[in-house]
Design an enzyme around this catalytic site. Structure first.
Site, short mmCIF file in Angstrom:
data_model
loop_
_atom_site.label_atom_id
_atom_site.label_comp_id
_atom_site.label_asym_id
_atom_site.label_seq_id
_atom_site.Cartn_x
_atom_site.Cartn_y
_atom_site.Cartn_z
N LYS A 63 0.86 -1.18 0.00
CA LYS A 63 0.00 0.00 0.00
C LYS A 63 0.90 1.23 0.00
O LYS A 63 1.95 1.24 0.68
CB LYS A 63 -0.88 -0.03 1.26
CG LYS A 63 -1.88 1.10 1.36
CD LYS A 63 -2.76 0.91 2.59
CE LYS A 63 -3.82 1.99 2.73
NZ LYS A 63 -4.68 1.80 3.90
N SER A 138 -9.54 1.67 2.81
CA SER A 138 -8.69 2.44 1.93
C SER A 138 -7.64 1.62 1.18
O SER A 138 -7.08 2.11 0.21
CB SER A 138 -7.99 3.54 2.74
OG SER A 138 -7.12 2.98 3.70
N SER A 162 -9.61 -0.63 6.95
CA SER A 162 -9.04 -0.50 5.60
C SER A 162 -8.39 -1.74 5.03
O SER A 162 -8.10 -1.78 3.85
CB SER A 162 -8.04 0.65 5.57
OG SER A 162 -8.75 1.85 5.48
N1 GLN Z 1 -13.20 4.05 6.27
C1 GLN Z 1 -12.21 4.30 7.26
C2 GLN Z 1 -11.91 5.77 7.31
O1 GLN Z 1 -12.13 6.42 6.34
C3 GLN Z 1 -10.98 3.54 6.91
C4 GLN Z 1 -9.76 3.95 7.64
C5 GLN Z 1 -8.59 3.03 7.53
O2 GLN Z 1 -8.68 1.90 8.04
N2 GLN Z 1 -7.47 3.53 7.03
O3 GLN Z 1 -11.46 6.31 8.29
#
Ligand code: GLN
Length: 460
Positions: A63, A138, A162
């Site tokens: 990532k 994400s 995420s």
């Molecule tokens: N949907 C979560 C957010 O937007 C995902 C965050 C993550 O795990 N990086 O905060």
């Protein structure tokens, strides 16, 4: 991974295969950059080497928020477009020491903020199962890559789902370890008391082997757990477990009926196999999403203040001599809409006059959630739950209602608020042809039991 271990394929053949697959599926937009020549050179070196590490020749995607020395890293943000890592994350050092090959960096939501991978400077990622749908976020590029066969596994990060949400939407395994299990050294910070590096893979076993390698204490991260992760693997197939589920979640007004039904049927089949599966009331459910968004935006507003154009960040074209204006212009042109929204929200909840009402209150709720969860794990080995109320969303919907997208995080952010390990298993198929998963959570630092149970679930 099995073909490599058995010698049916060489590292070089594996890398060539993945490079051509990435090219073929470039329209998915899963990779921001492929380290083709470097990965091939490393594969050739590994093929000649006598030493075989635990991840010899395993081809892994990263990532784009995990630092790899000498390589660009941007957290999919315009503000870090021209930034190159000065050092490697501890997790990367450990992967390389065991013979893994890093194939490239993968698209994600900017700074990990999002659930659809549509908040990326590099454009959205498409879901390989249905390209009219989002891959989840994400770590969308990381999940889409595993599903489409563009690498053997990916490292993602999980601050509030995420790793698990994209795994759910793309039909792969997503493993979020306990908070602190993997060092955060070299992971670009979003919300430091929630962030953890996790693994996306085809099987629980692949994810567990990689987790084993990257986990462990680290002098660069004082929150990294001191106890090493045990590699015990003896799966007693007839062991019966005590499992809790929350009826409030399975019957939540926002949940898709097929998801609700699949989880209810899973509960029945586990009971039929002799496991004890019981309902537990979880009255704090409605506070989970607000608590998460208050605390994470507060931490993000502080973490992201370093991107000012002086210490970090691309400088906007400006001739101002005024420092505040200089900062403003850099941040205005460098950050995307969602990141700006969260910085404003986080600054607001931390501001004098509102701090007690929002930030302090949310910390108190986090404590209550932890206390209540500890009580549950006094009586149960695991909690099972859905990952998401809905299957992968259609592309282009998230700008319509950001709050609705935040509410979609209801079942995933709980594990981060309490630091629990949680795995998303791709067990179910929806009538829309999309995949969705079962989430299994265990008490903090209990990854060994979680591995046994999730392995059994995948074999059924
Ligand atoms: N949907 C979560 C957010 O937007 C995902 C965050 C993550 O795990 N990086 O905060």
């Amino acid at each position: 991974m099995l073909d490599l271990q058995s010698g049916r394929t060489t590292c070089t053949q594996a890398v060539r295969h993945f490079i051509s697959c990435i090219e073929e599926r470039s329209s998915l937009n899963a990779f921001i950059e492929v380290f083709a020549e470097e990965a091939l050179a490393r594969a050739e070196e590994l093929d000649k080497s006598e030493i075989k590490g635990k991840l010899h020749g395993v081809v892994i995607g990263l990532k784009d928020n995990i630092c790899y020395k000498g390589h660009a890293v941007s957290a999919s943000s315009g503000i870090l477009q021209n930034f190159t890592s000065l050092y490697s994350a501890t997790a990367i050092e450990r992967l390389l020491a065991e013979g893994a090959i890093i194939i490239g960096r993968q698209n994600c939501d900017e700074f990990g903020m999002g659930s659809t991978n549509e908040n990326s400077f590099y454009g959205p990622v498409l879901n390989p199962i249905d390209t009219g749908r989002v891959p989840g976020g994400s770590s969308g590029g990381s999940a889409a890559s595993v599903k489409a066969g563009l690498c053997m596994a990916s490292l993602g990060s999980d601050t509030g789902g995420s790793v698990r949400l994209p795994a759910d939407f793309c039909g792969v395994v997503g493993y979020k370890p306990s908070y602190g299990r993997v060092s955060r050294h070299g992971l670009i910070a979003y919300a430091s008391s929630f962030d953890v590096i996790g693994v996306l893979a085809n099987t629980v076993e692949d994810a567990s082997v990689i987790l084993q390698v990257i986990s462990g204490p680290d002098d660069f991260d004082s929150t990294a757990l001191r106890q090493p992760l045990s590699s015990a693997q003896n799966v007693e197939s007839d062991k019966k477990f005590k499992i809790a589920y929350f009826p409030e979640w399975i019957n939540h007004p926002s949940i898709d009926t097929e998801i609700s039904k699949a989880i209810s049927e899973k509960i029945k089949s586990l009971q039929a196999e002799g496991h004890i599966v019981e309902p537990v009331e979880f009255p704090l459910t409605e506070y989970i999403v607000p608590t998460y968004y208050i605390l994470t935006t507060a931490e993000a507003s502080s973490n992201l203040s370093r991107y000012d154009g002086v210490r970090y960040a691309t400088k906007a074209a400006t001739d101002t001599k005024e420092l505040a204006t200089f900062y403003q212009q850099n941040r205005k042109s460098g950050f995307g809409t969602e990141v700006k929204r969260r910085i404003m929200l986080g600054t607001f909840v931390l501001s004098a006059g509102y701090f007690e009402a929002y930030y302090t209150k949310a910390q108190q709720v986090r404590r209550l959630l932890n206390d209540q969860t500890a009580l549950i794990f006094n009586d149960f080995d695991f909690i099972i739950a859905p990952n998401s109320p809905l299957v992968a969303y259609k592309t282009g919907q998230q700008n319509i209602d950001p709050i609705a997208v935040y509410m979609g995080d209801i079942f995933t952010v709980f594990a981060n608020l309490c630091g629990l390990p949680a795995v998303s298993l791709p067990l179910f198929k929806h009538s829309s042809n999309l995949s969705f998963g079962l989430q299994v959570l265990s008490s903090p630092q209990n990854e060994v039991c979680l591995r046994r149970f999730t392995h059994l679930l995948m074999q059924q």
